[in-house]
Design an enzyme around this catalytic site. Structure first.
Site, PDB file in Angstrom:
ATOM      1  N   HIS A   1       0.831  -1.221   0.000  1.00 13.09           N
ATOM      2  CA  HIS A   1       0.000   0.000   0.000  1.00 13.09           C
ATOM      3  C   HIS A   1       0.860   1.264   0.000  1.00 13.09           C
ATOM      4  O   HIS A   1       0.426   2.301   0.488  1.00 13.09           O
ATOM      5  CB  HIS A   1      -0.949   0.039   1.206  1.00 13.09           C
ATOM      6  CG  HIS A   1      -1.681  -1.242   1.444  1.00 13.09           C
ATOM      7  ND1 HIS A   1      -2.914  -1.527   0.902  1.00 13.09           N
ATOM      8  CD2 HIS A   1      -1.335  -2.349   2.159  1.00 13.09           C
ATOM      9  CE1 HIS A   1      -3.304  -2.736   1.281  1.00 13.09           C
ATOM     10  NE2 HIS A   1      -2.351  -3.260   2.039  1.00 13.09           N
TER      11      HIS A   1
ATOM     12  N   SER B   1      14.848  21.733 -16.271  1.00 14.82           N
ATOM     13  CA  SER B   1      13.620  22.481 -16.552  1.00 14.82           C
ATOM     14  C   SER B   1      13.996  23.772 -17.267  1.00 14.82           C
ATOM     15  O   SER B   1      15.085  24.302 -17.071  1.00 14.82           O
ATOM     16  CB  SER B   1      12.929  22.794 -15.220  1.00 14.82           C
ATOM     17  OG  SER B   1      12.132  23.954 -15.350  1.00 14.82           O
TER      18      SER B   1
ATOM     19  N   LYS C   1      15.811  22.083 -10.966  1.00 13.15           N
ATOM     20  CA  LYS C   1      15.209  20.809 -11.324  1.00 13.15           C
ATOM     21  C   LYS C   1      16.145  19.821 -12.005  1.00 13.15           C
ATOM     22  O   LYS C   1      16.994  20.183 -12.807  1.00 13.15           O
ATOM     23  CB  LYS C   1      14.016  21.029 -12.263  1.00 13.15           C
ATOM     24  CG  LYS C   1      12.806  21.677 -11.617  1.00 13.15           C
ATOM     25  CD  LYS C   1      12.226  20.881 -10.455  1.00 13.15           C
ATOM     26  CE  LYS C   1      11.380  19.726 -10.918  1.00 13.15           C
ATOM     27  NZ  LYS C   1      10.144  20.155 -11.566  1.00 13.15           N
TER      28      LYS C   1
ATOM     29  N   GLU D   1       9.687   8.575 -16.925  1.00 13.08           N
ATOM     30  CA  GLU D   1       8.317   9.043 -17.185  1.00 13.08           C
ATOM     31  C   GLU D   1       7.866   8.714 -18.606  1.00 13.08           C
ATOM     32  O   GLU D   1       6.731   8.305 -18.840  1.00 13.08           O
ATOM     33  CB  GLU D   1       8.212  10.552 -16.958  1.00 13.08           C
ATOM     34  CG  GLU D   1       8.369  10.931 -15.493  1.00 13.08           C
ATOM     35  CD  GLU D   1       8.506  12.435 -15.322  1.00 13.08           C
ATOM     36  OE1 GLU D   1       7.526  13.141 -15.586  1.00 13.08           O
ATOM     37  OE2 GLU D   1       9.591  12.899 -14.937  1.00 13.08           O
TER      38      GLU D   1
END
Ligand code: ARG
Length: 460
Positions: A155, A276, A282, A289
């Site tokens: 979980h 970024s 970043k 992804e």
């Protein structure tokens, strides 16, 4: 003029011409198409269906076309609908009448079936090789992290202690199943549809065993109607690739999480991350992804084929022309994802301290604490209740189980002794789980050995 002009009184509408045409995407099958035609021509010659010298002329012509395509000297035409008609037209243009005999005892229906099978027969081993390369990266990462304790989750809540090596081997086992699934698919599709013709073979003495073997198939398919209308092998492949992508996507998701400052279990190499355009701080896990995102395209291909085939009556239907873009895209996507994913994992840096810190903070030794009491004679359910109370106490006081004093422990159960601290040490918790398949060093070493053996046996 169309091949079928004899039967027609009108020209094909240009809209229909373009709509019907698949050359825009099936040109990619040129090599398989020519191989299939060479095998077919050789068989026609050998069986005396056409003259031997004509067969030779056809074969030479096809070889020359292949060379020219490869040299970029050929332009395909929409007017010739697909790769099969383009090559046949080109052949006839080059060698004259002999070219017109190539299509004897053949149809584009068995032709496209054989081309596509030949195509996937080449791509599946290439994908398997890429998965095996990834397995080797996982083995390497696991070996370097046999003692890297981290929390295992259920979980997404810290559950029980494991190691990064154990984690890597979990994925290695998924990819192992992917390899065996792909091998199964390959073995099942290894039958040659050529000679099935449009659907009912032909009246010529076609030798389907000869063409099957010439093209490297195990045997010809057993039923000609099934041969031209079967796309099970492509659906099966799309299903296998979907499962493979699902594994990559789960792994990607973990990497995305692990890279976040909230976790910081791993650092991706700068070469496998992106920045970024606005936020100077970043460093983003774009590769993970994108792999996660591309999974959808592969699932899409599976659904495309399943839906395309649903309710199709026997035998060939033009709907089936829609299979190729889905098949190509899924294969391209998987072949694009696997190497970059493997390189990303290979170059990531593990942060054992952060993993250990997270492991220490999440009561992941609570089961071990209950087991400690159980080993001292308490029934597990009672021990479980006691540890629950201890955890509750810790949460209130900001402690963890191993920072409690012996007095705290004894206030709840007199069964606790000094040796409880040893039992609760995360290293102990991991290394006591020596069960086959477990996270203890020796168990994981066994898992690594099995994967390594598998990779060895499947790398030819
Ligand atoms: N381009 C077609 C396809 O990809 C080849 C088979 C066409 N057969 C036919 N009877 N129209 O499926």
């Amino acid at each position: 003029m169309k091949l079928w002009a004899g039967r027609f009184q009108k020209e094909t509408d240009t809209l229909v011409n373009d709509f019907n045409s698949s050359i825009g995407f099936d040109a990619r099958l040129y090599q398989q198409d020519i191989r299939g035609s060479i095998a077919h021509a050789a068989m026609l010659g050998k069986q005396g269906i056409i003259e031997e010298h004509e067969a030779e002329k056809i074969i030479e012509g096809l070889k020359a076309i292949l060379a020219d395509i490869e040299d970029g000297k050929v332009e395909f035409s929409m007017d010739n609908e697909d790769i099969h008609m383009n090559i046949e037209a080109m052949l006839t243009q080059r060698i004259g009448d002999a070219g017109k005999r190539l299509h004897t005892a053949r149809s584009r229906n068995d032709q496209v079936a054989v081309d596509t099978r030949l195509y996937v027969k080449e791509e599946i081993p290439a994908i398997i090789k890429q998965v095996l390369d990834l397995e080797q990266v996982l083995v390497k990462k696991a070996e370097a992290n046999l003692d890297t304790v981290m929390p295992g989750y259920t979980h997404l809540q810290r559950a029980q202690p494991t190691t990064f090596a154990h984690y890597m081997m979990a994925y290695a086992n998924m990819f192992k199943r992917d390899v065996t699934r792909l091998e199964d698919c390959l073995a099942r599709l290894d039958e040659c549809p050529l000679g099935a013709g449009a659907l009912a073979t032909s009246t010529y003495p076609v030798d389907r065993f000869q063409t099957a073997h010439a093209l490297g198939f195990h045997k010809p398919t057993d039923n000609s109607m099934d041969s031209v209308s079967d796309r099970d092998y492509a659906i099966e492949l799309m299903a296998d690739l979907s499962i493979l992508m699902m594994h990559l996507s789960r792994f990607s998701e973990e990497i995305v999480l692990w890279c976040s400052w909230e976790f910081k279990y791993v650092d991706l190499d700068d070469a496998y991350s992106t920045g970024s355009s606005i936020m100077p701080q970043k460093k983003n896990p774009d590769v993970a992804e994108l792999v996660r995102g591309k999974t959808g395209r592969v699932y899409g291909a599976l659904v495309t084929l399943l839906t395309m085939m649903k309710s199709l009556p026997l035998a060939y239907n033009k709907d089936m022309q829609e299979d190729k873009e889905a098949i190509f895209d899924a294969i391209d996507t998987v072949e694009l994802c696997l190497p970059v994913f493997a390189a990303m994992v290979d170059t990531l840096t593990v942060r054992p301290k952060n993993m250990a810190k997270a492991a220490a903070g999440g009561f992941i030794n609570a089961t071990d604490c209950a087991d400690y009491l159980t080993k001292k004679g308490l029934p597990f359910r009672e021990a479980y209740m006691i540890v629950g109370r201890l955890v509750n106490m810790c949460i209130k006081s900001g402690d963890t189980l191993d920072t409690l004093t012996l007095k705290d422990f004894r206030a709840i159960s007199s069964l606790f002794d000094e040796d409880v601290y040893d039992a609760l040490a995360l290293k102990t918790c991991v290394n006591e789980r020596k069960v086959y398949g477990g996270p203890a060093k020796e168990s994981v070493q066994k898992q690594i050995e099995l994967i390594r053996q598998f990779v060895g046996e499947h790398t030819k």
